[in-house]
Design a protein around this motif. Sequence first.
Motif, PDB file in Angstrom:
ATOM      1  N   ARG A 222       0.828  -1.199   0.000  1.00 24.49           N
ATOM      2  CA  ARG A 222       0.000   0.000   0.000  1.00 24.49           C
ATOM      3  C   ARG A 222       0.870   1.260   0.000  1.00 24.49           C
ATOM      4  N   PHE A 223       1.980   1.226   0.734  1.00 29.57           N
ATOM      5  CA  PHE A 223       2.866   2.397   0.746  1.00 29.57           C
ATOM      6  C   PHE A 223       3.440   2.666  -0.634  1.00 29.57           C
ATOM      7  N   TRP A 224       3.866   1.613  -1.342  1.00 30.50           N
ATOM      8  CA  TRP A 224       4.465   1.805  -2.652  1.00 30.50           C
ATOM      9  C   TRP A 224       3.443   2.319  -3.658  1.00 30.50           C
ATOM     10  N   ALA A 225       2.194   1.865  -3.513  1.00 35.10           N
ATOM     11  CA  ALA A 225       1.137   2.391  -4.381  1.00 35.10           C
ATOM     12  C   ALA A 225       0.910   3.876  -4.110  1.00 35.10           C
ATOM     13  N   ALA A 226       0.862   4.245  -2.822  1.00 32.23           N
ATOM     14  CA  ALA A 226       0.680   5.656  -2.478  1.00 32.23           C
ATOM     15  C   ALA A 226       1.874   6.484  -2.935  1.00 32.23           C
ATOM     16  N   LEU A 227       3.073   5.937  -2.822  1.00 31.11           N
ATOM     17  CA  LEU A 227       4.266   6.665  -3.250  1.00 31.11           C
ATOM     18  C   LEU A 227       4.209   6.975  -4.739  1.00 31.11           C
ATOM     19  N   LEU A 228       3.725   6.027  -5.538  1.00 32.05           N
ATOM     20  CA  LEU A 228       3.571   6.288  -6.967  1.00 32.05           C
ATOM     21  C   LEU A 228       2.691   7.510  -7.216  1.00 32.05           C
ATOM     22  N   VAL A 229       1.581   7.590  -6.491  1.00 33.99           N
ATOM     23  CA  VAL A 229       0.657   8.710  -6.674  1.00 33.99           C
ATOM     24  C   VAL A 229       1.299  10.019  -6.210  1.00 33.99           C
ATOM     25  N   VAL A 230       1.998   9.979  -5.080  1.00 35.83           N
ATOM     26  CA  VAL A 230       2.647  11.185  -4.558  1.00 35.83           C
ATOM     27  C   VAL A 230       3.693  11.689  -5.551  1.00 35.83           C
ATOM     28  N   LEU A 231       4.531  10.804  -6.076  1.00 37.21           N
ATOM     29  CA  LEU A 231       5.558  11.216  -7.036  1.00 37.21           C
ATOM     30  C   LEU A 231       4.932  11.736  -8.325  1.00 37.21           C
ATOM     31  N   TYR A 232       3.810  11.162  -8.692  1.00 41.35           N
ATOM     32  CA  TYR A 232       3.068  11.647  -9.867  1.00 41.35           C
ATOM     33  C   TYR A 232       2.661  13.107  -9.686  1.00 41.35           C
ATOM     34  N   HIS A 233       2.098  13.433  -8.524  1.00 43.24           N
ATOM     35  CA  HIS A 233       1.667  14.813  -8.279  1.00 43.24           C
ATOM     36  C   HIS A 233       2.857  15.756  -8.146  1.00 43.24           C
ATOM     37  N   LEU A 234       3.918  15.311  -7.504  1.00 44.03           N
ATOM     38  CA  LEU A 234       5.101  16.161  -7.377  1.00 44.03           C
ATOM     39  C   LEU A 234       5.694  16.462  -8.752  1.00 44.03           C
ATOM     40  N   SER A 235       5.744  15.470  -9.618  1.00 42.61           N
ATOM     41  CA  SER A 235       6.318  15.671 -10.947  1.00 42.61           C
ATOM     42  C   SER A 235       5.496  16.649 -11.769  1.00 42.61           C
ATOM     43  N   ARG A 236       4.199  16.479 -11.746  1.00 45.76           N
ATOM     44  CA  ARG A 236       3.332  17.262 -12.613  1.00 45.76           C
ATOM     45  C   ARG A 236       3.032  18.647 -12.065  1.00 45.76           C
TER      46      ARG A 236
END
Length: 388
Positions: free
Chosen positions: A12-26
């Motif tokens: 679950r943490f790795w899934a959330a991390l993907l979303v967080v990095l997505y928002h930080l990048s964009r």
Amino acid sequence: MPSRLPSLTGLRFWAALLVVLYHLSRKVGELPVLSPLAWYGRSGVTLFFVLSGFVLAWTYRSGPVPAAVFARRRFARIWPLHLLTTVLSLGADAAIGAAVPVVAALWSLVLVHPWAPSTVYGGNPASWSLGAEAWFYLLFPVLLRVLAPRRRAWLPLAVLCALLGPALWAAGALLPADPVLRNWLLGYLPLTRTPQFVLGVVVGLAARDGLLPRLRLAPAAAAVVLWHLALVPWHAAVPDALWYGPYDASQSVPAPLFAALLVAAAQRDAAGTAPRLLAGRTAVRLGEWSYAWYLVHEIGIRCRLAVLGRPAPGLATLGVWLLSAGASLAVAAVLYRLVERPCERLLRGAPRGRDAAAPLPSPAVRVVRQRRPGATADQPSVEPSRLT
């Protein structure tokens, strides 16, 4: 002594991390290497949907409960923190002078906001996935009742759900040219996401009954990584605005890869060989914080950008990434401790006093070693944790 199987919580943490990095990048700014890999990190939501079906099927396979009890448990699990973060998000909008989406927020409080493009983001943009989860929770008791006794239907249904993702993405060629409408139909509409949840349910039932072949965790994880690597040249070759671009495909196609990853992780846990990266104490704790982190991280990013704007490229962007991710994770830890778990206990009617001090089980599974007919003493008998 029973041992917990925590790898699904760690995932679950790795899934959330993907979303967080997505928002930080964009939103904040791009970083070399990380941003190209995280550019389509909304696929982490797809992992959440498959994981949700898997865990619920595993948990309730041997002990179904009345639909009303199931609904109350799910409400206790997701709604209190959803309410609080919606209020925080609306307050942030008001404080920075942005438009306050009152109507969408009201729809989001009853978790029906993703059913229309005008309200899909609700009061807190991250909460759209909770509306899809609410739809899945309505379906699950019926799915379990229909599917549990029909093992022969599991494989055909799993194959169908796995194929529906690419089929729906390919159907983008037939949808209106408006990329916003197409994105809502393929990425947000709960009906479109339902095959991902159903795939998790079917795979969870089969895994719970020991019907799946042994899968190796390293190749399953490598397949997920390779999928995201393939999105990098795809993005360079095809704009997101086109239906055959990788934006919608990144969410619709990889559900079977995530299902295989869940099976492999659960099998490693059952064998007592779970890697610390997923099942260590720190990994499990981060997984427990992931729901709150998912709901609060974008609020902080939004406020920072409104007040200070986007940072300069390079080290300044890296610093904002680290500060935003770290600060929002710290807030998530506090919310988990002071809001999420206490409210869940209260609404579920958990025992008070000394028993209430024990943590509620997380979305993982556990294995109890006991002898079964025809089994040796070293073969595990798998039981679900009582997460719901």
